[in-house]
Enzyme design. Structure first.
Site, PDB file in Angstrom:
ATOM      1  N   SER A 132      51.545 -99.537  24.800  1.00 44.31           N
ATOM      2  CA  SER A 132      50.437 -98.761  25.375  1.00 44.31           C
ATOM      3  C   SER A 132      50.119 -99.294  26.769  1.00 44.31           C
ATOM      4  O   SER A 132      50.303-100.491  27.040  1.00 44.31           O
ATOM      5  CB  SER A 132      49.188 -98.904  24.504  1.00 44.31           C
TER       6      SER A 132
ATOM      7  N   TYR B 174      43.151-104.511  20.298  1.00 44.92           N
ATOM      8  CA  TYR B 174      44.136-103.467  20.621  1.00 44.92           C
ATOM      9  C   TYR B 174      44.928-103.851  21.870  1.00 44.92           C
ATOM     10  O   TYR B 174      46.153-103.783  21.883  1.00 44.92           O
ATOM     11  CB  TYR B 174      43.438-102.114  20.800  1.00 44.92           C
TER      12      TYR B 174
HETATM   13  P1  NAP Z   1      47.592 -91.438  14.929  1.00 45.33           P
HETATM   14  O1  NAP Z   1      47.671 -89.972  15.055  1.00 45.33           O
HETATM   15  O2  NAP Z   1      46.354 -92.066  14.399  1.00 45.33           O
HETATM   16  O3  NAP Z   1      48.852 -91.911  14.059  1.00 45.33           O
HETATM   17  C1  NAP Z   1      48.999 -93.223  13.624  1.00 45.33           C
HETATM   18  C2  NAP Z   1      50.111 -93.251  12.601  1.00 45.33           C
HETATM   19  O4  NAP Z   1      50.275 -94.599  12.155  1.00 45.33           O
HETATM   20  C3  NAP Z   1      49.785 -92.401  11.383  1.00 45.33           C
HETATM   21  O5  NAP Z   1      50.945 -91.720  10.970  1.00 45.33           O
HETATM   22  C4  NAP Z   1      49.376 -93.425  10.344  1.00 45.33           C
HETATM   23  O6  NAP Z   1      49.729 -92.964   9.049  1.00 45.33           O
HETATM   24  C5  NAP Z   1      50.264 -94.605  10.732  1.00 45.33           C
HETATM   25  N1  NAP Z   1      49.736 -95.856  10.211  1.00 45.33           N
HETATM   26  C6  NAP Z   1      48.589 -96.496  10.592  1.00 45.33           C
HETATM   27  N2  NAP Z   1      48.406 -97.577   9.831  1.00 45.33           N
HETATM   28  C7  NAP Z   1      49.449 -97.640   8.972  1.00 45.33           C
HETATM   29  C8  NAP Z   1      49.811 -98.524   7.936  1.00 45.33           C
HETATM   30  N3  NAP Z   1      49.068 -99.597   7.622  1.00 45.33           N
HETATM   31  N4  NAP Z   1      50.939 -98.259   7.234  1.00 45.33           N
HETATM   32  C9  NAP Z   1      51.697 -97.187   7.527  1.00 45.33           C
HETATM   33  N5  NAP Z   1      51.411 -96.312   8.501  1.00 45.33           N
HETATM   34  C10 NAP Z   1      50.291 -96.545   9.211  1.00 45.33           C
HETATM   35  O7  NAP Z   1      47.831 -92.151  16.328  1.00 45.33           O
HETATM   36  P2  NAP Z   1      48.900 -91.886  17.500  1.00 45.33           P
HETATM   37  O8  NAP Z   1      48.120 -91.620  18.708  1.00 45.33           O
HETATM   38  O9  NAP Z   1      49.959 -90.947  17.066  1.00 45.33           O
HETATM   39  O10 NAP Z   1      49.485 -93.359  17.648  1.00 45.33           O
HETATM   40  C11 NAP Z   1      50.843 -93.682  17.411  1.00 45.33           C
HETATM   41  C12 NAP Z   1      51.174 -94.940  18.182  1.00 45.33           C
HETATM   42  O11 NAP Z   1      51.029 -94.680  19.585  1.00 45.33           O
HETATM   43  C13 NAP Z   1      50.276 -96.129  17.882  1.00 45.33           C
HETATM   44  O12 NAP Z   1      51.043 -97.307  17.872  1.00 45.33           O
HETATM   45  C14 NAP Z   1      49.311 -96.147  19.056  1.00 45.33           C
HETATM   46  O13 NAP Z   1      48.770 -97.418  19.286  1.00 45.33           O
HETATM   47  C15 NAP Z   1      50.233 -95.694  20.162  1.00 45.33           C
HETATM   48  N6  NAP Z   1      49.538 -95.167  21.330  1.00 45.33           N
HETATM   49  C16 NAP Z   1      48.837 -94.002  21.267  1.00 45.33           C
HETATM   50  C17 NAP Z   1      48.184 -93.535  22.400  1.00 45.33           C
HETATM   51  C18 NAP Z   1      47.423 -92.247  22.423  1.00 45.33           C
HETATM   52  O14 NAP Z   1      46.828 -91.926  23.467  1.00 45.33           O
HETATM   53  N7  NAP Z   1      47.407 -91.455  21.345  1.00 45.33           N
HETATM   54  C19 NAP Z   1      48.244 -94.271  23.587  1.00 45.33           C
HETATM   55  C20 NAP Z   1      48.947 -95.464  23.610  1.00 45.33           C
HETATM   56  C21 NAP Z   1      49.604 -95.899  22.476  1.00 45.33           C
HETATM   57  P3  NAP Z   1      48.810 -93.128   7.711  1.00 45.33           P
HETATM   58  O15 NAP Z   1      47.394 -93.139   8.142  1.00 45.33           O
HETATM   59  O16 NAP Z   1      49.208 -91.946   6.899  1.00 45.33           O
HETATM   60  O17 NAP Z   1      49.270 -94.413   7.115  1.00 45.33           O
END
Ligand code: NAP
Length: 263
Positions: free
Chosen positions: A142, A155
């Protein structure tokens, strides 16, 4: 059972970026075979149906459960062999303050999911990939890992650790035919950012993000900030002297805290 298409592992596939990765790869490779990981099995099954004719194996586990992760990886590889691509994407985000006792377990959990489980996700598949001397490991970091953001110590630290760890891994695996790609998203429209009550510069639709990210992975780039406009921000952030960074960011908007130990 064999399949000629790419074998792709995605953690955190039940929503947001992970789901978008699966949809983008299935559109490009209808003969792909997926291993999808997340806790919410119903969401994974629904996604698996939408990936057809690509095949998808769903593993509804907590990614921090190392035994379950290793067992799932073995099960998948017994059927299909070593994966071509492993995308360690599962992650969580919440505000944390060191001054608040209730935030200690939240801090620990964020590091466990975002850093330790990322390591475990690669470790489960890497020996088999090395044996083939082929494959790509993709870590989702990120822009928040470039500097420490106030109110988001866990984070920011988790993503800084991710960036540095992936760099070590890249050097380690170079001689073994394994590529390592670090992707640092800016603000992407997913459930993770939907809760934010502050302006998010260059907020990007998740399908556009996935298209760009898959191009980056196919090109074998070692590091990419997506969207591109955020790259300039990331570079500027890295170069700012502390006095200026502090003046500009001390009052930056903060991610909401949770007192729940398992966000
Ligand atoms: P999201 O929609 O909340 O998705 C997060 C995913 O991680 C979900 O599928 C969730 O599935 C899974 N997860 C969380 N805890 C888990 C656990 N203990 N075991 C298994 N699966 C788990 O968020 P997102 O935005 O797509 O984020 C995906 C990645 O991108 C993350 O690493 C985040 O830090 C990174 N990121 C996102 C952004 C942004 O702007 N969205 C920016 C920078 C980085 P379940 O809840 O079903 O387990």
């Amino acid at each position: 059972m064999s399949n000629s298409g790419p074998r792709i592992v995605i953690t955190g596939a039940s929503s947001g970026i992970g789901e978008a990765f699966a949809l983008e790869y299935s559109a490009r490779h209808p003969d792909a075979v997926f291993a999808l990981f997340a806790r919410r099995g119903d969401k994974l099954s629904d996604l698996a149906r939408r990936l057809a004719p690509a095949k998808a194996w769903c593993f509804a586990i907590d990614i921090t459960d190392r035994e379950a992760l290793l067992a799932a990886a073995e099960q998948f590889m017994a059927e299909f062999g070593a994966p071509d691509i492993v995308i360690a994407n599962a992650g969580i985000s919440a505000g944390t303050l060191t001054s608040e006792r209730a935030d200690a377990p939240v801090f620990r959990r964020i590091i466990d999911v975002n850093v330790v489980a990322l390591f475990d996700s690669f470790a489960a598949f890497l020996p088999a990939m090395r044996a083939r001397r082929a494959g790509t490991l993709v870590g989702i970091a990120s822009v928040a890992g470039v500097r420490g953001l106030p109110g988001a110590g866990a984070y920011s630290a988790s993503k800084a650790a991710t960036i540095t760890y992936l760099e070590s891994l890249r050097l380690e695996e170079r001689a073994h035919g394994i590529r390592v790609v670090t992707i640092a998203p800016g603000y992407i429209r997913t459930p993770m950012t939907a809760v934010n009550r502050y302006p998010m510069p260059f907020l990007m639709p998740v399908d556009a993000f996935a298209r760009r990210a898959v191009d980056v992975i196919a090109a074998g780039r070692s590091f990419a900030v997506i969207p591109r406009s955020m790259r300039v921000v990331a570079l500027a952030l890295r170069m700012l002297p502390n006095w200026l960074y502090d003046a500009l960011f001390a009052r930056a908007p903060r991610k909401a805290r949770v007192t729940d130990a398992h966000p």
